[in-house]
Design a protein around this motif. Structure first.
Motif, PDB file in Angstrom:
ATOM      1  N   GLY A  89       0.812  -1.212   0.000  1.00 34.46           N
ATOM      2  CA  GLY A  89       0.000   0.000   0.000  1.00 34.46           C
ATOM      3  C   GLY A  89       0.849   1.268   0.000  1.00 34.46           C
ATOM      4  O   GLY A  89       0.526   2.253  -0.694  1.00 34.46           O
ATOM      5  N   LYS A  90       1.949   1.264   0.751  1.00 33.86           N
ATOM      6  CA  LYS A  90       2.832   2.439   0.776  1.00 33.86           C
ATOM      7  C   LYS A  90       3.504   2.652  -0.581  1.00 33.86           C
ATOM      8  O   LYS A  90       3.603   3.789  -1.063  1.00 33.86           O
ATOM      9  N   GLN A  91       3.983   1.566  -1.191  1.00 33.62           N
ATOM     10  CA  GLN A  91       4.634   1.708  -2.493  1.00 33.62           C
ATOM     11  C   GLN A  91       3.654   2.177  -3.561  1.00 33.62           C
ATOM     12  O   GLN A  91       4.027   2.933  -4.473  1.00 33.62           O
ATOM     13  N   LEU A  92       2.385   1.769  -3.439  1.00 31.11           N
ATOM     14  CA  LEU A  92       1.371   2.258  -4.375  1.00 31.11           C
ATOM     15  C   LEU A  92       1.172   3.767  -4.243  1.00 31.11           C
ATOM     16  O   LEU A  92       0.991   4.482  -5.238  1.00 31.11           O
ATOM     17  N   GLU A 138      -2.293   0.163 -12.300  1.00 27.54           N
ATOM     18  CA  GLU A 138      -3.720  -0.153 -12.338  1.00 27.54           C
ATOM     19  C   GLU A 138      -3.985  -1.580 -11.850  1.00 27.54           C
ATOM     20  O   GLU A 138      -4.934  -1.816 -11.080  1.00 27.54           O
ATOM     21  N   GLN A 139      -3.151  -2.519 -12.281  1.00 23.30           N
ATOM     22  CA  GLN A 139      -3.349  -3.905 -11.869  1.00 23.30           C
ATOM     23  C   GLN A 139      -3.093  -4.093 -10.372  1.00 23.30           C
ATOM     24  O   GLN A 139      -3.893  -4.728  -9.668  1.00 23.30           O
ATOM     25  N   TRP A 191      -4.916  -4.845  -4.814  1.00 24.89           N
ATOM     26  CA  TRP A 191      -4.789  -4.423  -3.412  1.00 24.89           C
ATOM     27  C   TRP A 191      -6.150  -4.033  -2.840  1.00 24.89           C
ATOM     28  O   TRP A 191      -6.448  -4.344  -1.678  1.00 24.89           O
ATOM     29  N   GLU A 192      -6.963  -3.383  -3.624  1.00 25.70           N
ATOM     30  CA  GLU A 192      -8.292  -2.977  -3.144  1.00 25.70           C
ATOM     31  C   GLU A 192      -9.236  -4.163  -2.999  1.00 25.70           C
ATOM     32  O   GLU A 192     -10.004  -4.238  -2.038  1.00 25.70           O
TER      33      GLU A 192
END
Length: 487
Positions: A236-239, A278-279, A284-285
């Protein structure tokens, strides 16, 4: 521009050498050169070039011969050119008239050869070589021609083996956290290049937080065991960092930066990074581990994960191949970077067998995934026996004849597994080093061509050895698997 040489190639005995001596006609490279029909496919290769414009291109024999030498010796492009420069037999194999000290071509030309030669052309050459050798050893060729003239139906002949495998590509084992970290680093380099022409207009470079992001990544990557919550939090942080960098790139473009300041590689990488974001954001969501057409490499975005279910390697990353085997000769029937069900191509492969040899096979030997009801009915209509037990509940009583037939079919089907082992252990099918999809397809097709050439070469050497060992006694026993028409 392409120019065909009018002067015919001299026989190996008249090959000019700087020292006294002649090339031996029994050398393996001389024998292999005679097995390949170079002239039959030279016109198709010449269509790629203009007849009037441009510098003269390398001949088809030199292009294909160099790729065969590289695959046969298992060397790099540079080492292949050095081997050709030092060995007169290799120079004869690629079509030179005399030995020369200087290398006939640069190592970078091998990349152009892989781009010019189509995979379908390699398959045509492979099938023509094998068909010619099978027709020579077939004693009923004349009978078959007579039946065709009379209009009678030709009986099914031969055995066909079908199977699929994967050719792994040369990439790092992909993880979601590692791909996002690599994408973040690439976007930081792109931001640096886009900001250079805007230094006067923009006093401050967009903030990327690269040092903090790297610490956050190493904090999890260096751990031996990482829990699910820790990994998810790090992803999540890298996103967030990647989203921030992509936003900064858009702001720089609106401020006047141009994508022309980037190299071709960086432009392609930027488009790939957007798809990766996007992928990964979608997975993650939704808390999933799969997504359609998942990208596992930034440098080779065409590679997909292939789930094989094998022991030790449940997932492989590369091209999936559908291969057929006839009389221990292998043919590349289908290649795809996406995963596919190989049972859907059984009808097409059987029809190609008929197109090549003129008749349907007597039996088709496949594993369980091919034995669908549709394939069984289709083979039954054409008088083809498909190996394996019938569908449905197994019978209580099985005759000894059926058990022997099932055991014989399973043993016969193992031949294609041996060919896969030869292509992966002896040649380069176990690790495809080429990067582009079109060059990778050529490398894979060349591998199966060299496998068949190696089998033909072994047959010829076995024939030569048998003639030499039985010369004293005068007793020559003709092995059933050796073709005596090579000379």
């Amino acid at each position: 521009m392409y120019r065909k040489e009018e002067q015919p190639l001299p026989p190996p005995e008249k090959f000019e050498l700087p020292f006294e001596g002649k090339l031996s006609p029994n050398n393996r490279w001389v024998i292999m050169a005679e097995l390949i029909p170079w002239d039959d496919f030279e016109e198709e290769y010449a269509k790629l070039f203009s007849a009037e414009k441009g510098a003269p291109a390398k001949l088809f024999r030199m292009a294909l011969g160099t790729l065969i030498i590289k695959e046969k010796l298992g060397t790099s492009d540079r080492e292949t050119i050095e081997q050709i420069r030092e060995n007169p037999y290799l120079q004869y194999f690629i079509g030179l008239n005399c030995y020369q000290q200087e290398p006939p071509l640069e190592s970078s030309m091998l990349v152009h050869f892989r781009k010019r030669i189509d995979g379908e052309l390699i398959n045509k050459i492979n099938k023509k070589i094998v068909k010619r050798e099978i027709d020579k050893s077939d004693k009923e060729v004349k009978k078959k021609d007579c039946l065709q003239e009379k209009g009678e139906k030709i009986k099914n002949k031969g055995k066909l083996i079908l199977d699929a495998t994967c050719a792994p590509a040369d990439i790092k084992y992909p993880t979601d956290l590692g791909i996002l970290n690599q994408a973040r680093i690439e976007t930081e380099r792109i931001i640096d290049n886009l900001y250079k022409p805007l230094r006067v207009k923009l006093r401050k470079k967009p903030r990327t937080s690269r040092k903090i992001a790297r610490k956050e990544y190493l904090k999890v990557a260096k751990k031996r065991k990482v829990s699910y919550q820790e990994r998810r939090k790090a992803i999540g942080k890298q996103l967030k960092y990647l989203k921030k960098n992509l936003g900064n790139i858009e702001d720089l473009i609106q401020a006047g930066a141009s994508l022309e300041n980037l190299s071709k590689r960086q432009k392609n990488c930027l488009e790939t990074i957007k798809k990766v974001y996007e992928q990964q954001q979608s997975m993650w969501e939704n808390k999933t581990q799969s997504v359609p057409q998942r990208i596992v490499s930034l440098t080779q975005p065409h590679i997909r994960p292939i789930v094989r279910g094998k022991a030790g390697k449940p997932i492989e990353f590369g091209a999936k191949l559908s291969v057929s085997c006839v009389d221990n000769y292998v043919f590349l029937e289908k290649i795809s970077w996406e995963n596919f069900n190989e049972s859907c191509h059984l009808k097409e492969q059987v029809e190609k067998y008929k197109e090549t040899f003129g008749y349907y096979p007597e039996s088709v030997h496949v594993d369980k995934i091919y034995r669908t009801r549709e394939n069984r009915n289709w083979c039954k209509e054409r008088g083809i026996r498909i190996s394996g037990p019938k569908l449905g509940r197994p019978p209580k009583n099985v005759s000894e004849e059926e058990k022997k037939q099932a055991h014989s079919d399973e043993c016969f089907r193992n031949a294609i597994e041996g060919k896969f082992g030869q292509a992966k252990r002896r040649f380069s099918l176990n690790l495809v080093i080429t990067k582009l999809p079109e060059t990778s397809i050529i490398s894979i097709a060349i591998t199966f061509l060299v496998v068949n050439l190696s089998k033909l070469l072994r047959q010829f050497l076995s024939l030569f050895l048998s003639l030499f060992t039985n010369n004293r006694t005068g007793e020559l026993i003709k092995p059933p698997f050796i073709n005596f028409d090579y000379t």
